[in-house]
Each structure stands twice: as C-alpha cells, then as structure tokens.
Write a protein that holds these residues in place. Structure first.
Motif, PDB file in Angstrom:
ATOM      1  N   PHE A  35      34.135  49.916  34.903  1.00  0.00           N
ATOM      2  CA  PHE A  35      34.414  50.556  36.183  1.00  0.00           C
ATOM      3  C   PHE A  35      34.921  49.521  37.185  1.00  0.00           C
ATOM      4  O   PHE A  35      35.962  49.702  37.819  1.00  0.00           O
ATOM      5  CB  PHE A  35      33.146  51.230  36.707  1.00  0.00           C
ATOM      6  N   ASP A  46      38.403  48.320  36.323  1.00  0.00           N
ATOM      7  CA  ASP A  46      39.438  49.311  36.632  1.00  0.00           C
ATOM      8  C   ASP A  46      39.722  49.374  38.125  1.00  0.00           C
ATOM      9  O   ASP A  46      40.866  49.531  38.552  1.00  0.00           O
ATOM     10  CB  ASP A  46      39.015  50.693  36.117  1.00  0.00           C
ATOM     11  N   VAL A  47      38.666  49.277  38.936  1.00  0.00           N
ATOM     12  CA  VAL A  47      38.874  49.311  40.383  1.00  0.00           C
ATOM     13  C   VAL A  47      39.660  48.073  40.824  1.00  0.00           C
ATOM     14  O   VAL A  47      40.571  48.155  41.639  1.00  0.00           O
ATOM     15  CB  VAL A  47      37.526  49.409  41.128  1.00  0.00           C
ATOM     16  N   GLY A  66      43.367  48.207  40.691  1.00  0.00           N
ATOM     17  CA  GLY A  66      44.104  48.900  41.736  1.00  0.00           C
ATOM     18  C   GLY A  66      44.131  48.144  43.059  1.00  0.00           C
ATOM     19  O   GLY A  66      44.607  48.660  44.059  1.00  0.00           O
ATOM     20  N   PRO A  69      45.249  46.117  46.081  1.00  0.00           N
ATOM     21  CA  PRO A  69      46.572  45.775  46.617  1.00  0.00           C
ATOM     22  C   PRO A  69      46.778  44.259  46.580  1.00  0.00           C
ATOM     23  O   PRO A  69      45.883  43.505  46.940  1.00  0.00           O
ATOM     24  CB  PRO A  69      46.516  46.273  48.063  1.00  0.00           C
ATOM     25  N   THR A 125      43.102  52.496  49.279  1.00  0.00           N
ATOM     26  CA  THR A 125      43.477  52.363  47.866  1.00  0.00           C
ATOM     27  C   THR A 125      42.296  52.646  46.956  1.00  0.00           C
ATOM     28  O   THR A 125      42.425  53.289  45.920  1.00  0.00           O
ATOM     29  CB  THR A 125      43.987  50.936  47.573  1.00  0.00           C
ATOM     30  N   LEU A 126      41.133  52.129  47.378  1.00  0.00           N
ATOM     31  CA  LEU A 126      39.919  52.342  46.589  1.00  0.00           C
ATOM     32  C   LEU A 126      39.628  53.831  46.453  1.00  0.00           C
ATOM     33  O   LEU A 126      39.325  54.320  45.365  1.00  0.00           O
ATOM     34  CB  LEU A 126      38.746  51.646  47.286  1.00  0.00           C
ATOM     35  N   ASN A 170      42.003  55.384  44.035  1.00  0.00           N
ATOM     36  CA  ASN A 170      41.666  55.034  42.660  1.00  0.00           C
ATOM     37  C   ASN A 170      40.436  55.773  42.167  1.00  0.00           C
ATOM     38  O   ASN A 170      40.381  56.223  41.027  1.00  0.00           O
ATOM     39  CB  ASN A 170      41.438  53.529  42.534  1.00  0.00           C
ATOM     40  N   LEU A 171      39.430  55.885  43.055  1.00  0.00           N
ATOM     41  CA  LEU A 171      38.226  56.602  42.645  1.00  0.00           C
ATOM     42  C   LEU A 171      38.551  58.058  42.391  1.00  0.00           C
ATOM     43  O   LEU A 171      38.045  58.664  41.439  1.00  0.00           O
ATOM     44  CB  LEU A 171      37.142  56.467  43.724  1.00  0.00           C
ATOM     45  N   ARG A 205      40.069  58.192  39.098  1.00  0.00           N
ATOM     46  CA  ARG A 205      39.054  58.039  38.046  1.00  0.00           C
ATOM     47  C   ARG A 205      38.289  59.325  37.839  1.00  0.00           C
ATOM     48  O   ARG A 205      38.006  59.733  36.726  1.00  0.00           O
ATOM     49  CB  ARG A 205      38.061  56.943  38.448  1.00  0.00           C
TER      50      ARG A 205
END
Lengths: 281, 298, 353
Positions: A99, A102-103, A106, A108, C328-329, C332-333, C336
C-alpha cells in the motif's frame, strides 16, 4: 433497419479509428518536430563539445552518471524489497508495505524536488550534488522497481517453491538458486524501464542536481551535475534559434535513450515470458 | 495376509488374525491395532491420530486416523475433492506454506511429533521426499536438478556418484547419461517425472510421498513409474495418492479409501477405511467403499 | 460422535501451530538474517513516503499558522517586497512586506487543466484502445504495446518543447481561432501564441492518454472470448458488442485507469510550466489565457522564494506542495478503492509507464 445498424457499426469503428489517429499523430509529430528543430546543431561537435560551446557532452555524461547512481541506489533497494515482499513477508505485512509503495508511486515529482532541496541540499549541507539528485530520483522510481521485482518473482510457478521445500532447501537458497534465474529477465526489464523513467525526469532534479558546464565528476557532494532534460528546459527559454536547436537536440538525445531503454526492456520481457513458459504450472 | 479395516480410533479393535506372529512387544497401546501394525514391519513410519485440517474456516479433513508402515506402498484413493492431496501434504508439512491453514490432531513421524514446537520443517522435509502431480523439474540442467539439494545440504560423498546413483535408482540413467548438462525441460514428461523422483532420492529420504505422480503421463510412462515404485519399495516407504483405482490395486500393499462427506455442511474429506489392498478391492467392509470400487459412485 | 468430542480426545499437545511458529520452523538461521536484511529494503518506500509527508508538513507548518484560512480565500500569491519594507508579523511568524499567500489561483489551474485533460483523454483512449484490441491483427499487438509504452515514456520536457514550439502555434493558427470565432463565453478571446490553459490541458491529455489507453487495451484483451461470442451469437454487430458487452465488462477498470491518469495530470510540473505562459495570480478570463498550477507554481517560484530572508515564502510554497500532495493522495486512494473492487493487476502506471 439492417442498413441503419450497418451504418452505426461503421460510424462506431470510424470514431474508434479517429481516436487511434488522435493518439498516434501527436507522437509522430513530437518525434518529427524535435528532430526537425535539432537539425541545425546535429553533428559530431554536439557530442564532443560541452554546453558552454554549444555541445551537450557534459549533459549526456551527467545523465548517464545519474542513471548509474539510480541503478545502484534504487536498483539494490528496490530488488531487495521486491524479493522480500514476494518470498519472505507475512501476508499482512505484504499488504501494508505494498500500500505504501503504491501511494509513493503517485507522489508528484515536484514534491520530491522540494523536499530534496530543503532537506538534502540545505539542511544536510550536501549542496546541489550527485548524491542529492540520485536520492531524489531513486525515491521516484523505487516503487516501480519493487513492484516489477515482486511481480516477476510471483510469476515463477509455485510448484518450484514446493519442489524446493520438499527437498528441504533453505528459503534463501531457494530464492537465489531456483527462483531468481527464471525471474531475472522480468526484474531486469523492470530496472531498465525505471532507468527510462529517470532519464525523462526533471522536476526532482531542478533543485537537487544544479547544473554545470563542466563534465561531471564522481564527487558525491557539493559538485553540481549537468543533465539532458535541464539543457532542454533552460535553452528553450533563451532567445535565439541556436539555443532552441540545442534544446531540441538535448531532447532528441534523451528521447533516444528512453526509446532504446524501453525497447531493451520489452526484449527482456519477451525473454522472461519464454523463460517461464516451459515450466509446469 | 488379512487385516481388519481400521475406520476409527479406539483401542477396542480386535487383533489381526494374520499368519504372522507378533515379534515385538507393543509400545504404543493407544494406536488402533498394535498387533497388526507391528506384525512384520516394525513401528509405523507415520502415525496419524484424529487429524483435522482447515483451510481458513473450511474443514477440509475430519478426524483422520491411520498408520503408514515402513517399506510398503500405501495408496490413498477416493473421489476428487476428498482431501487425499491435502492429507499427503500434511505428512511433510507442505501445507504450512499456504497461509491460513490449520491442523489439529497428532501426526507422528518415526515416533516423534511432526508438528512439535521445536521441529524444523525444512530439515524434516529432507527425510521425507515428495513427487508432485505434474513433473516440476527446476529450470536447470539434468545434473543440477539432482545435485542441487545434496550440494546445498552439504551431504558427504562424491556429488557425481550421488547423481549417478540417484538416476540409476530412478531408472533414468541410461536415457540421460550422455546429456547430463542438457536442460531438464528437454526431457519427455515421463522422463521429467523420473528425474523428479531421482531428485527426491538424492537427498536420501526415508519416505517418498507421491501426489498423483502419473496423472500427467501416458500409459507407457505410467507403467515405468509403477515398475520403479516396486523397486523402490525395498528401501523406501512410499505413500501414493492416486485417482486411478487400477494403479492402486497394481502397486500398493495397503489402501486407504477417502471420500467426501457433506452431512455436516460443506465438503469435508473423511477416511472410510484402510486395509490390505486385496481386501479393500475384493471385500471392503464399508458400503461406500464398495460403491466406489464398483463404479456406482465417484 | 461429534467433531468437538473427537478433538477433546486428541492425545498430546494440540498441533495448531501459530503463524509465527510456522515461520520459525520454515526458516534457517541464515534465512532469518537474509530476510531481515531484505525487510529493511522493503521498508524504504514506506519510510520515504512517511518522511516526505512529514517533511512537507513540517515545512508548511509556519505558513499554515501564518496564513490560517486566508490561504484558501486569498486570490493572489505574491512574495511581497523581498528587499525592503517592514516584515509583516502574524501569529508570531514573519513574512516579507506585502506578501500574500493564496493557493486559489494554483488550485484553480490544477483542477481545471486536469479536468479538461481527463475529459479529452478518456474517450480518445477508450476508442483507440478498442480499435487496437479489436481491429488490429494479433501479430501487431506486441509492437503496439511497445508503442504505447514509448509514448508514456516521453520525457515531460519534450512534451513542453513540442507544445511551445509546434503544437501551440499550430493550434492558435487553426483550431483555437475557429473556436474563438464561435464567441462562446469563456471559450473566446485571442489565442495568442498558443501558450495558455487550453494548450497545456491538451498536452496534458496527450501525456495521460498512453497511461489510460494501455491499461484499457489490456482490459479489453482480458475480456473472455466466450462473453463476446455470446453477444455475437445473439446477432449483435461488432460495435454493439463493444458498447453493450466489452465496455461495460471493464467499466470499473477504465475508471481506475482514468484516476491514475488524473494523478499524473495533477502532479505534472515541467510541461505545464513551459506551456502555461506561466502567469501567476491570473484567473484565466478565457480558456486561451495563461495560468499556473500548484506543481508548476512551486517550480517557478522556488528560486525567488529562496531569497526571502523571513523564510516564509519557502514555507508558503511548502503549504502549496502539501495541498498538492493531499489532492494527489486522495485521487490515488480513490483509484485504489476502485481497483480493489475490480483488480486491474499488473504494474503501477502512475509514474508514466
């Protein structure tokens, strides 16, 4: 009625074709325009002169040096981490680590650049340097390497693990001697693509690598590193056709490196598929 | 040799009335039938008592109790999904590799608890070889496949000799002696399976577990493996899972019949009976066995 | 005889080994050492994420205190007079004279440009992927995969170069001029040299198309042939099969791929910086106007912010970065969450490939 459906069918596929053309045309245009603009400065001197003499020798060397750095730092950590996730980690820890990874994928890139500047360059007193740049780039591509390594190991059939376990082989030796050979092509392909990504990055380097008209040295700290994407970025903002041509030439070279790396990665993927094909599943 | 089917645990079973005499005093009176077990074979290699096996919440095996005797071929038969494979993988703790599985009950190997807190499964598995459903040679040369484990386990003796001996034992030597460096994948399916047997033998185990070793092979290759098992029986204890009743009848000394029980909800494997192969196939004591043998079910 | 009664009679200790005991029994001493070393490496990405987030919050903290909610209501972002004037003091923190830190113009630029990019990219990607998966012979599929991969790997600075010298000028002479001639509010005005919101958004779209298209193509190819054949057997034309069977079959997957593309568009720095016309504090009055995004803004201002002796400019940029990180987080979550329901599998494509 039948005619209408036939018409709709043709229209539908016509639109799909149009969409594909809209995808393909820009890429051809990008390659064409970059090469076209680079023509005025294309020549041997581009590769033998440094940026203070309208060449990009130092930037090419710097970019390659950064790639080696990424390979050493992100490569070792990423492959080791991927092997751990695939072969050693308990199930719950796997999910947890995956997890986070994967975060991080992403994240930036400018955030990495900013933090790299305020911590590595300023707070740690590393200055604009090779090490700061390599660490920033590595953070960006690490999740990718971890993932490809993990996936490559998972693709090795479980029957091999069971056969090894049935013989009483220790886990670490099973990983090294039995699982690694078939997984290797996939791992290498992941590394290569990670290098391709690194070649194209600029935002994380903007405030960590600095720039220099000199050829890069192996000094880890306090020595600025020239690299290709920076040449493109700086020179296209300068006035004059000559500068713009140099910007395009640097872009063309980085593009070429990316294409070569991705093609090599593909080749390895094909080999990886072939390596696991003969195995019992 | 006649034997009683030992379906359930219980010391109340009457002793076997076989031609053999008891040579050894019984040391484990709680086991189903000490006289029967130790008649000619010495103590059991495996002694399984009240084994329950779970995949997560699913009960896959219920209350299995049986003995595996030394230097015999014991076959496990039954319809698909009855837990034969799950059971045989309990004998070398291979199910431990699957997260979420759980075993209750007692499994003894050579008189020691197999699942004791201090048992090291990896070391244990060197004493219990295994051959799998499909041939699964390592992606290496023929030689390396056999030599790998002895080398890593630092076994004594000349490696070349170990490889030759194992391949001879697995009846593969003549076919591969000239191409030991060739990839294991260059062999035919039957040869690959014999290579896997050679690989298992090379570690010098006491037992060989075979999980449907011939399911992926043609009749000729199957015949060769069966011949080989006959020969290996002199030195090894063999447990074989098979869905091929003729194979069980041909090769094994004792047969255990497993079936699926759905009476308590879910599909749970249970053992119906175990006994001499000749008896199971000619005069089974349980109706379910007879139905299966005669083809009325399964 | 019930199962529980049976279990009660089990002789000896129960053998239900704990997962820990099981692991211990599976690993030799050497394995444990190797595993521990590898584990350290496996924790690096998690540690890096925590470190980045922590540092970002730490850098932003003085600005958060200084700005309060004004950060989200102020419509300008200026560093103030860095070379003179009396510093402003607020909540115990100093900032340069005349400094105003508002994230709104950046937030606006980021959200609008990414939204336009996604709206343009999704239909093109899905259409193109459908064409590639269904209408291109199998032996070309490998080459097409490589093509999309290369497309995704093109450096963003190259997109910037192309956008500013080739694509922007071309569009301002053609498409943009025609669009402006329609006099639709907000879609009119002078396209200028072709640097601005629309050009940047379209280039962003071109950048995220390979991400969405390659994932979507894989999804289409994973649709079981039987499902499609069932539709064909009902007498559906290929396009009807695609619309009613293939696309609905992978709908969630497309959504997840879209969110990955959105993540890339939100965080894109360099291409936007080059093409946006880099206008700070301007709310575009037309779709052709210059603008800026959070990511591009940080890259553009960081140099100047370093000269602020109060240090608040750097912290304020940190706060912008923190907002970008959180946006962004969240994207992305969200992705997911969707991918968990429909697992795409394979590799993370957030980084472009």
């Amino acid at each position: 009625m039948r005619r209408r459906r036939r018409f709709l069918d043709l229209t539908f596929w016509g639109l799909a074709l149009l969409a594909f053309v809209c995808i393909a045309l820009p890429s051809l245009s990008i390659v064409g325009s970059v090469i076209h603009q680079a023509v005025p400065v294309l020549g041997w001197s581009l590769f033998t002169q440094r940026t203070n003499a309208l060449g990009i020798e130092n930037a090419i060397l710097g970019s390659l040096l950064l790639l080696v750095g990424v390979l050493v730092v992100a490569g070792t950590i990423g492959v080791a981490g991927g092997v751990y996730l695939a072969e050693f980690a308990p199930a719950r820890l796997q999910r947890f680590l995956r997890f986070f990874s994967d975060v991080l994928a992403g994240m930036p890139s400018i955030v990495v650049g900013y933090i790299g500047y305020v911590t590595l360059v300023v707070a740690f007193h590393w200055g604009f340097s090779l090490l700061a740049a390599v660490v920033a780039l590595s953070v960006l591509v690490l999740p990718y390497i971890v993932k490809t390594t993990e996936v490559s190991f998972r693709q090795v059939p479980t029957t091999l693990r069971e056969a090894a376990a049935g013989l009483g082989l220790p886990r670490s030796k099973t990983v090294w001697r039995i699982l690694l050979p078939p997984a290797a092509s996939g791992v290498i392909s992941g590394l290569i693509v990670a290098l391709a990504i690194s070649t194209g990055e600029l935002a994380p380097l903007l405030f960590t690598a600095g720039f220099s008209d000199q050829n890069p040295t192996l000094q880890l700290l306090h020595h600025q590193v020239p690299y290709l994407t920076s040449v493109t970025f700086t020179d296209l903002a300068l006035p004059g056709a000559r500068a713009h041509a140099t910007a395009a030439a640097a872009a063309a070279v980085s593009l070429a490196i990316v294409v070569i790396l991705i093609a090599a990665g593909r080749l390895m993927t094909v080999r990886a598929r072939r390596a696991t094909r003969g195995m019992a599943l | 040799m006649t034997e009683l089917p030992s379906i359930r645990v219980g010391p109340s079973r009457s002793p076997a009335s076989g031609p053999q005499e008891d040579k050894l005093p019984s040391s484990e009176p709680s086991v189903s039938d000490p006289a029967e077990v130790e008649a000619t074979h010495g103590p059991s290699v495996f002694r399984v008592e009240n084994l329950f096996f779970y995949y997560g919440d699913h009960l896959a095996l219920r209350d299995i109790t049986l003995d595996i005797r030394p230097r015999e071929i014991t076959s496990l038969i039954g319809p698909s999904g009855c837990g034969k494979t799950t059971f045989i993988r309990c004998l070398n703790r291979l199910n431990d590799l699957i997260p979420g599985t759980r075993l209750e009950g007692r499994v003894e190997f050579d008189g020691e608890s197999l699942y004791g807190p201090d048992v090291r499964a990896i070391e244990l598995r060197r004493r219990i070889g295994m051959v799998f459903q499909k041939p699964n040679p390592f992606p290496k040369s023929i030689y390396e496949n056999v030599a790998l484990a002895p080398r890593m386990n630092r076994m004594k003796g000349n490696l070349d000799d170990v490889v030759e001996e194992s391949l001879v034992r697995a009846a593969l030597w003549d076919e591969v002696k000239d191409k030991l460096r060739a990839s294991a994948f260059s062999l035919s399916g039957g040869q690959q399976q014999r290579l896997c047997i050679a690989r298992a033998i090379a570690v010098r185990p006491e037992v060989i577990l075979m999980d449907e070793p011939c399911s992926a092979l043609d009749p000729v290759a199957t015949f060769r493996i069966e011949e080989l098992m006959e020969d290996l029986k002199n030195d090894y204890t063999i447990v074989i899972v098979t869905h091929n009743m003729q194979q069980a009848a041909r090769v094994s000394d004792r047969t255990a019949f497993f079936t699926v029980d759905t009476s308590q909800g879910g599909r749970t494997g249970v053992m119906v009976e175990i006994g001499a192969t000749s008896k199971i196939f000619t005069a089974p004591s349980d109706q379910r066995t007879e139905d299966y043998i005669t083809g009325r079910f399964g | 005889m019930t199962a529980t009664a049976e279990r009660a009679t089990v002789p000896g200790p129960p053998s239900g080994l704990s997962a820990r005991a099981r692991r211990r029994s599976e690993l030799t001493g050497r394995d444990v050492t190797v595993s521990a070393v590898l584990a350290v490496a496996a924790f690096v990405p998690a540690a890096a994420l925590v470190w980045l987030t922590y540092e970002m919050a730490k850098q932003a903290y003085p600005a958060i205190v200084f700005n309060g909610w004004r950060f989200f209501t102020t419509k300008t972002f200026t560093l103030g007079n860095l070379y003179g004037g009396t510093p402003i003091v607020h909540h115990g923190y100093q900032a340069a004279h005349g400094a105003q830190y508002g994230v709104l113009p950046f937030l606006f630029g980021t959200v609008v440009s990414s939204a336009i990019a996604v709206v343009v990219a999704v239909p093109l990607s899905v259409g193109g992927a459908l064409f590639l998966a269904d209408r291109v012979p199998a032996r070309l599929q490998g080459a097409l995969g490589t093509f999309l991969e290369v497309l995704a790997g093109i450096p963003s600075v190259v997109f910037g170069l192309w956008g500013v010298f080739t694509f922007g000028p071309l569009m301002s002479r053609t498409g943009f001029k025609w669009l402006a001639a329609l006099h639709i509010p907000w879609l009119s005005g002078s396209p200028g040299a072709g640097q601005g919101l629309l050009t940047a958004s379209l280039v962003l779209a071109v950048m995220i198309i390979p991400i969405i298209a390659s994932t979507t193509r894989e999804l289409f190819r994973s649709v079981p042939p039987l499902t499609k054949e069932g539709a064909v057997a009902l007498g559906l034309t290929p396009s009807e099969t695609a619309r009613h069977v293939t696309i609905p079959f992978v709908r969630t997957g497309i959504l997840a791929a879209t969110i990955l593309g959105l993540g890339r568009a939100l965080g894109e720095t360099i291409a936007v910086l080059i093409i946006s016309g880099n206008a700070l504090n301007i709310y575009p009055h037309s779709i052709f106007d210059p603008f800026s995004t959070m990511a591009a803004g940080i890259a553009a201002i960081l140099d100047g912010a370093l000269t602020d002796s109060t240090g608040m400019a750097l912290h304020a940029l940190g706060e912008v970065g923190l907002v970008l990180l959180l946006v962004t987080l969240l994207a992305n979550l969200g992705g997911r969450f969707l991918t968990r329901r429909f697992s795409v599998g394979g590799l993370p494509v957030g980084r472009g490939i």
